[in-house]
Design a protein around this motif. Structure first.
Motif, PDB file in Angstrom:
ATOM      1  N   ILE A 106       6.136  13.114 -24.196  1.00 31.95           N
ATOM      2  CA  ILE A 106       6.750  12.401 -23.416  1.00 31.95           C
ATOM      3  C   ILE A 106       7.263  12.931 -22.279  1.00 31.95           C
ATOM      4  O   ILE A 106       7.785  14.168 -22.147  1.00 31.95           O
ATOM      5  CB  ILE A 106       7.631  10.850 -23.622  1.00 31.95           C
ATOM      6  CG1 ILE A 106       7.098  10.001 -25.391  1.00 31.95           C
ATOM      7  CG2 ILE A 106       7.978  10.870 -22.880  1.00 31.95           C
ATOM      8  CD1 ILE A 106       5.771   9.195 -25.101  1.00 31.95           C
ATOM      9  N   GLN A 107       6.860  12.264 -20.564  1.00 33.82           N
ATOM     10  CA  GLN A 107       6.635  13.056 -20.125  1.00 33.82           C
ATOM     11  C   GLN A 107       8.026  13.433 -19.345  1.00 33.82           C
ATOM     12  O   GLN A 107       8.483  14.428 -18.601  1.00 33.82           O
ATOM     13  CB  GLN A 107       5.790  12.858 -18.519  1.00 33.82           C
ATOM     14  CG  GLN A 107       4.047  12.728 -18.649  1.00 33.82           C
ATOM     15  CD  GLN A 107       3.543  12.008 -17.365  1.00 33.82           C
ATOM     16  OE1 GLN A 107       3.454  12.324 -17.055  1.00 33.82           O
ATOM     17  NE2 GLN A 107       3.288  10.762 -17.508  1.00 33.82           N
ATOM     18  N   ALA A 108       9.258  12.465 -19.404  1.00 33.66           N
ATOM     19  CA  ALA A 108      10.577  12.637 -18.641  1.00 33.66           C
ATOM     20  C   ALA A 108      11.004  13.621 -19.039  1.00 33.66           C
ATOM     21  O   ALA A 108      11.408  14.331 -19.376  1.00 33.66           O
ATOM     22  CB  ALA A 108      11.237  11.307 -18.479  1.00 33.66           C
ATOM     23  N   THR A 109      10.595  14.022 -20.953  1.00 28.21           N
ATOM     24  CA  THR A 109      10.589  14.657 -21.765  1.00 28.21           C
ATOM     25  C   THR A 109      10.759  16.456 -21.610  1.00 28.21           C
ATOM     26  O   THR A 109      11.501  17.274 -21.772  1.00 28.21           O
ATOM     27  CB  THR A 109      11.244  14.472 -22.792  1.00 28.21           C
ATOM     28  OG1 THR A 109      11.627  13.636 -23.592  1.00 28.21           O
ATOM     29  CG2 THR A 109      11.207  15.343 -24.482  1.00 28.21           C
ATOM     30  N   CYS A 110       9.615  16.247 -21.261  1.00 25.83           N
ATOM     31  CA  CYS A 110       9.231  17.725 -20.410  1.00 25.83           C
ATOM     32  C   CYS A 110       9.777  17.663 -19.379  1.00 25.83           C
ATOM     33  O   CYS A 110       9.763  18.836 -19.069  1.00 25.83           O
ATOM     34  CB  CYS A 110       7.320  17.191 -19.940  1.00 25.83           C
ATOM     35  SG  CYS A 110       6.940  16.675 -21.913  1.00 25.83           S
ATOM     36  N   ALA A 111       9.912  16.756 -18.713  1.00 27.40           N
ATOM     37  CA  ALA A 111      10.755  17.328 -17.016  1.00 27.40           C
ATOM     38  C   ALA A 111      11.769  17.956 -17.477  1.00 27.40           C
ATOM     39  O   ALA A 111      12.446  19.303 -16.800  1.00 27.40           O
ATOM     40  CB  ALA A 111      10.804  15.864 -16.680  1.00 27.40           C
ATOM     41  N   MET A 112      12.848  17.288 -17.802  1.00 22.75           N
ATOM     42  CA  MET A 112      13.352  18.689 -19.087  1.00 22.75           C
ATOM     43  C   MET A 112      13.301  19.396 -19.190  1.00 22.75           C
ATOM     44  O   MET A 112      14.715  20.648 -18.818  1.00 22.75           O
ATOM     45  CB  MET A 112      14.548  17.807 -19.471  1.00 22.75           C
ATOM     46  CG  MET A 112      15.083  16.165 -19.173  1.00 22.75           C
ATOM     47  SD  MET A 112      16.246  15.400 -19.791  1.00 22.75           S
ATOM     48  CE  MET A 112      15.331  14.765 -21.205  1.00 22.75           C
ATOM     49  N   MET A 113      12.320  19.907 -20.308  1.00 17.80           N
ATOM     50  CA  MET A 113      12.242  20.959 -20.620  1.00 17.80           C
ATOM     51  C   MET A 113      11.901  21.960 -19.568  1.00 17.80           C
ATOM     52  O   MET A 113      12.707  23.358 -19.007  1.00 17.80           O
ATOM     53  CB  MET A 113      10.846  21.248 -21.045  1.00 17.80           C
ATOM     54  CG  MET A 113      11.283  20.045 -22.747  1.00 17.80           C
ATOM     55  SD  MET A 113       9.099  20.715 -23.848  1.00 17.80           S
ATOM     56  CE  MET A 113       9.843  19.116 -24.736  1.00 17.80           C
ATOM     57  N   GLY A 114      11.297  21.760 -18.544  1.00 14.04           N
ATOM     58  CA  GLY A 114      10.902  22.091 -17.269  1.00 14.04           C
ATOM     59  C   GLY A 114      12.093  22.616 -16.654  1.00 14.04           C
ATOM     60  O   GLY A 114      12.328  23.918 -16.337  1.00 14.04           O
ATOM     61  N   GLN A 115      12.891  22.164 -15.995  1.00 17.27           N
ATOM     62  CA  GLN A 115      14.186  21.925 -15.520  1.00 17.27           C
ATOM     63  C   GLN A 115      15.104  22.665 -15.849  1.00 17.27           C
ATOM     64  O   GLN A 115      15.231  23.889 -15.259  1.00 17.27           O
ATOM     65  CB  GLN A 115      15.523  21.219 -15.023  1.00 17.27           C
ATOM     66  CG  GLN A 115      16.341  21.119 -14.727  1.00 17.27           C
ATOM     67  CD  GLN A 115      17.004  19.786 -14.038  1.00 17.27           C
ATOM     68  OE1 GLN A 115      16.414  18.928 -13.382  1.00 17.27           O
ATOM     69  NE2 GLN A 115      18.357  20.362 -12.996  1.00 17.27           N
ATOM     70  N   ALA A 116      15.016  22.871 -17.584  1.00 19.09           N
ATOM     71  CA  ALA A 116      15.511  24.013 -18.396  1.00 19.09           C
ATOM     72  C   ALA A 116      15.445  25.491 -17.852  1.00 19.09           C
ATOM     73  O   ALA A 116      15.573  26.557 -18.284  1.00 19.09           O
ATOM     74  CB  ALA A 116      15.878  23.882 -19.946  1.00 19.09           C
ATOM     75  N   ILE A 117      13.678  25.660 -17.502  1.00 17.12           N
ATOM     76  CA  ILE A 117      13.172  27.063 -17.953  1.00 17.12           C
ATOM     77  C   ILE A 117      13.044  27.266 -16.448  1.00 17.12           C
ATOM     78  O   ILE A 117      13.477  28.597 -16.291  1.00 17.12           O
ATOM     79  CB  ILE A 117      11.955  27.265 -18.785  1.00 17.12           C
ATOM     80  CG1 ILE A 117      10.708  26.123 -18.029  1.00 17.12           C
ATOM     81  CG2 ILE A 117      11.770  26.747 -19.843  1.00 17.12           C
ATOM     82  CD1 ILE A 117       9.017  26.762 -18.370  1.00 17.12           C
ATOM     83  N   GLY A 118      12.882  26.435 -15.623  1.00 17.93           N
ATOM     84  CA  GLY A 118      13.318  27.104 -13.756  1.00 17.93           C
ATOM     85  C   GLY A 118      14.022  27.216 -14.187  1.00 17.93           C
ATOM     86  O   GLY A 118      14.103  28.499 -13.085  1.00 17.93           O
ATOM     87  N   THR A 119      15.059  26.590 -14.050  1.00 16.96           N
ATOM     88  CA  THR A 119      16.785  27.835 -14.100  1.00 16.96           C
ATOM     89  C   THR A 119      16.848  29.013 -14.593  1.00 16.96           C
ATOM     90  O   THR A 119      17.178  29.834 -14.024  1.00 16.96           O
ATOM     91  CB  THR A 119      17.754  26.525 -14.435  1.00 16.96           C
ATOM     92  OG1 THR A 119      17.497  25.000 -13.877  1.00 16.96           O
ATOM     93  CG2 THR A 119      19.111  26.980 -14.019  1.00 16.96           C
ATOM     94  N   ALA A 120      16.585  29.028 -15.821  1.00 15.72           N
ATOM     95  CA  ALA A 120      16.416  30.474 -16.861  1.00 15.72           C
ATOM     96  C   ALA A 120      14.993  31.329 -15.710  1.00 15.72           C
ATOM     97  O   ALA A 120      16.330  32.089 -16.230  1.00 15.72           O
ATOM     98  CB  ALA A 120      15.896  29.810 -17.859  1.00 15.72           C
ATOM     99  N   ALA A 121      14.338  30.912 -15.701  1.00 18.46           N
ATOM    100  CA  ALA A 121      13.457  32.030 -14.903  1.00 18.46           C
ATOM    101  C   ALA A 121      14.650  32.616 -13.605  1.00 18.46           C
ATOM    102  O   ALA A 121      14.779  33.665 -13.798  1.00 18.46           O
ATOM    103  CB  ALA A 121      12.773  31.690 -14.623  1.00 18.46           C
ATOM    104  N   ALA A 122      15.713  32.050 -13.369  1.00 22.74           N
ATOM    105  CA  ALA A 122      15.958  32.130 -11.528  1.00 22.74           C
ATOM    106  C   ALA A 122      17.313  32.988 -12.580  1.00 22.74           C
ATOM    107  O   ALA A 122      17.317  34.023 -11.924  1.00 22.74           O
ATOM    108  CB  ALA A 122      16.720  30.917 -11.012  1.00 22.74           C
ATOM    109  N   ILE A 123      17.852  32.242 -13.178  1.00 22.26           N
ATOM    110  CA  ILE A 123      19.282  33.071 -13.914  1.00 22.26           C
ATOM    111  C   ILE A 123      18.306  34.268 -14.582  1.00 22.26           C
ATOM    112  O   ILE A 123      18.529  36.546 -14.478  1.00 22.26           O
ATOM    113  CB  ILE A 123      19.806  32.685 -14.788  1.00 22.26           C
ATOM    114  CG1 ILE A 123      20.015  31.580 -14.305  1.00 22.26           C
ATOM    115  CG2 ILE A 123      20.326  33.483 -15.865  1.00 22.26           C
ATOM    116  CD1 ILE A 123      20.795  31.245 -15.270  1.00 22.26           C
ATOM    117  N   CYS A 124      17.381  34.661 -14.889  1.00 21.29           N
ATOM    118  CA  CYS A 124      16.522  35.778 -15.928  1.00 21.29           C
ATOM    119  C   CYS A 124      16.773  37.094 -14.692  1.00 21.29           C
ATOM    120  O   CYS A 124      15.906  38.286 -14.730  1.00 21.29           O
ATOM    121  CB  CYS A 124      15.784  35.391 -17.068  1.00 21.29           C
ATOM    122  SG  CYS A 124      15.708  34.365 -17.881  1.00 21.29           S
ATOM    123  N   MET A 125      15.908  36.285 -13.271  1.00 21.32           N
ATOM    124  CA  MET A 125      15.468  37.054 -12.416  1.00 21.32           C
ATOM    125  C   MET A 125      16.882  37.782 -11.743  1.00 21.32           C
ATOM    126  O   MET A 125      16.661  39.383 -11.580  1.00 21.32           O
ATOM    127  CB  MET A 125      14.484  36.377 -11.529  1.00 21.32           C
ATOM    128  CG  MET A 125      13.269  36.206 -11.479  1.00 21.32           C
ATOM    129  SD  MET A 125      11.839  37.286 -12.650  1.00 21.32           S
ATOM    130  CE  MET A 125      12.401  38.398 -10.323  1.00 21.32           C
TER     131      MET A 125
END
Length: 644
Positions: free
Chosen positions: A435-454
């Protein structure tokens, strides 16, 4: 860099003319003994302005910290979150509009946790996805899907640190060991091949071609019961994948309108259809759906053509069977040409989320998102399997389930993450998490994680092992709720205030603003609400401290839907505007040398999370002068934070 500046600079610089490391793609075999290349050596161009002949520059190389492929709800949230957290980010989308399944091309409602079996029923998603949905009502009260496309475009392109490339397909990935070095993309409108280098890659494209080309391990089809002890799985594993659907929208013409079906229409045999009910004439029928038993990606074009035929066949039955005279004045206004997809590749992470995880409400120490849509598995074959119901709706949930970070990064490609319907789930678990809003929260999680990883020079796996709490706390600060995780931020100076003083209180308690939970739970308040407008909230410290940021989380009524529907009749329980509970205007004051000084002013606020930044001041007190809402008589807050 702003979007226009980005394109000017990359074009002016010429960037690079070579395409290194992509021989398998740039010289793809299409006939025995022949190949197709990315070079333009055969291009016979005479440029009249210069009077010269030459070759167009159609190969460029660019570099970013983070690249997000796919701009549906998951991809947008990932890209925005990455950029906001400091990473130079590029969002790549293969379509001319943003939004994926929610775009005007497809028009699937942005559903989320809507139908829990508890008192709240709805536990709406906050963070980036909520910002977009509220902004849509602010700029698009007419509920126009083409306008929604532009709301999303404006939202994304105005973000600092974020560039966007539309009409651009990620074709291939160049890897070294277990790491992606760069990807090859083709932008159809400019006939340009881009080599895009980055340190972190996020595949939010649904089908996941980029991740597959990188060699990331993935599955398709249904697991058998025994593998994960899933009661709703088939006895034996098979290749079936949930299908795609074509949507439609109609309008009332105010007079009888004939319908003459096109020659592609496939007759609808209503007497054979199990539980496929024609309940309305406004927005189409999600059960006009086709799945695939082996390779749904390879079948997409054939399935799309069939779906258009089936949709027109259903409408022919509505208009011409004589059973629906109430549809006499109704005409087709829009029929989708791009199917809304539910399932294809599921990439494997360090954890595969399963039906058992969801139904037992398993607690994950690395939880970063949540879900709650029912286990909604669609039947194999879709409309071509008429003897079975179109969806089984196996189970509704009594509470939220958690989604772990380990299901959002690749187990074998070290700098690859994914979010959305291609995340690491079993087929049965995907029937809810897609479901799209659930997918959106996954997206916010990995975007935030990507910045921290960099920033930390970590892989996602290392982030999960070394500082999952840091990721969770940043998500909470950015207003992504995580069940069973409280705010615990040592940098938040508000927690050290000796006094919290409110000018009035009608419900809740001012001390609840620092309890670490930013929404009310069933029977447990976590808010303070004033009695009337023009309220004040004051924090006192025993010793002077330096402050340059004050952040609040306000009220948007998380138990009420805010999505846009194709059928306005579904809006009866919604507010078609900015939530009236939301604080509209307030000032932030600091007491400096015994005098109150206004350090920030907020007007026409339309976000639940409001972050104010100002020149650092040394103070012993911060005061919020809360002036107005978008309609309610009282002002409700869930959290106040202060930072140096």
């Amino acid at each position: 860099m702003k979007r226009r500046d980005f394109f000017k600079k990359t074009t002016a610089a010429g960037i690079a003319t070579g395409m290194l490391g992509f021989s398998s793609t740039t010289e793809a075999k299409y006939k025995k003994g022949k190949s197709i290349s990315t070079d333009r050596k055969k291009d016979n161009w005479q440029q009249m302005g210069t009077g010269q002949k030459g070759l167009p520059n159609r190969q460029k190389e660019i570099s970013y910290d983070v690249v997000v492929v796919g701009a549906g709800m998951a991809g947008i949230c990932a890209a925005v979150s990455s950029a906001r957290n400091g990473a130079k980010t590029l969002l790549v989308n293969d379509r001319p509009v943003l939004g994926g399944n929610a775009s005007s091309e497809i028009r699937v409602t942005v559903n989320g946790v809507n139908h829990l079996k508890n008192k709240h029923k709805c536990e709406r998603e906050t963070g980036v996805i909520e910002e977009m949905l509220i902004e849509n009502w602010y700029y698009n009260p007419q509920e126009s899907y083409p306008m929604w496309d532009h709301v999303l475009f404006d939202y994304v392109t105005r973000q600092d640190n974020l560039d966007v490339m539309l009409n651009t397909q990620a074709l291939d990935a160049s890897t070294k060991g277990d790491k992606i070095q760069s990807i090859l993309c083709f932008q159809s409108t400019t006939e340009t091949y881009y080599t895009i280098n980055a340190g972190m890659f996020c595949d939010c494209s649904g089908d996941g071609l980029m991740a597959a080309q990188a060699g990331a391990e993935y599955r398709t089809g249904r697991e058998g019961k025994a593998e994960f002890n899933e009661s709703f799985a088939p006895d034996k594993a098979d290749g079936w994948q949930m299908g795609a659907s074509i949507m439609m929208i109609t309008k009332d013409m105010g007079r009888p309108v004939k319908y003459n079906p096109p020659t592609c229409a496939i007759p609808y045999e209503a007497e054979k259809m199990h539980d496929r009910k024609i309940k309305n004439f406004k927005e189409g029928y999600w059960w006009v759906e086709l799945g695939s038993e082996y390779d749904i990606i390879a079948d997409q074009e054939e399935n799309r053509d069939k779906l258009i035929g089936y949709l027109h066949g259903v409408w022919d039955y509505v208009k011409n069977s004589g059973k629906y005279p109430e549809a006499d004045n109704i005409a087709l206004d829009w029929v989708g040409s791009v199917p809304g997809r539910r399932e294809s590749r599921r990439f494997m992470g360090d954890h595969i989320l399963t039906q058992v995880d969801l139904e037992t409400y398993r607690h994950f120490d690395d939880a970063v998102a949540y879900g709650g849509w029912s286990l909604d598995e669609h039947c194999p074959g879709g409309i071509e399997n008429p003897s079975e119901p179109p969806s089984y709706f196996h189970s509704r949930f009594k509470q939220l389930y958690e989604i772990p970070f380990r299901s959002l990064y690749s187990k074998n490609i070290s700098n690859l993450m994914f979010a959305g319907r291609n995340a690491s789930c079993s087929h049965i678990a995907l029937s809810s998490t897609r479901i799209q809003a659930t997918c959106a929260m996954m997206g916010q999680a990995i975007g935030t994680a990507a910045a921290i990883c960099m920033d930390k020079k970590w892989t996602p796996r290392q982030l999960g092992q070394k500082d999952i709490k840091g990721l969770q706390q940043q998500l909470l600060r950015d207003d992504q709720y995580i069940p069973n995780v409280k705010t615990d931020d040592p940098k938040n100076l508000a927690t050290s205030a000796s006094k919290w003083i409110a000018s009035s209180t009608s419900s809740g308690n001012v001390d609840l603003l620092k309890d670490g939970i930013s929404r009310d739970e069933i029977g447990i308040p976590h808010h303070w609400m004033s009695s009337g407008k023009n309220a004040e909230l004051q924090l006192e410290w025993d010793k002077a401290i330096d402050i340059s940021k004050v952040e609040i989380k306000a009220d948007t009524n998380l138990q009420r839907f805010i999505m846009m529907h194709k059928n306005p009749a579904k809006n009866k329980k919604q507010v078609l505007d900015v939530p009236p509970e939301l604080v509209k205007s307030f000032d932030v004051e600091a007491r400096v040398n015994g005098r109150w000084k206004t350090v920030a002013k907020v007007e026409n606020n339309i976000t639940r999370l409001v972050k104010t930044n100002f020149d650092r001041v040394k103070t012993t007190s911060i005061r919020l002068k809360l002036k107005d809402t978008w309609g309610d008589d009282n002002i409700k807050l869930f959290e106040v934070r202060c930072y140096s």
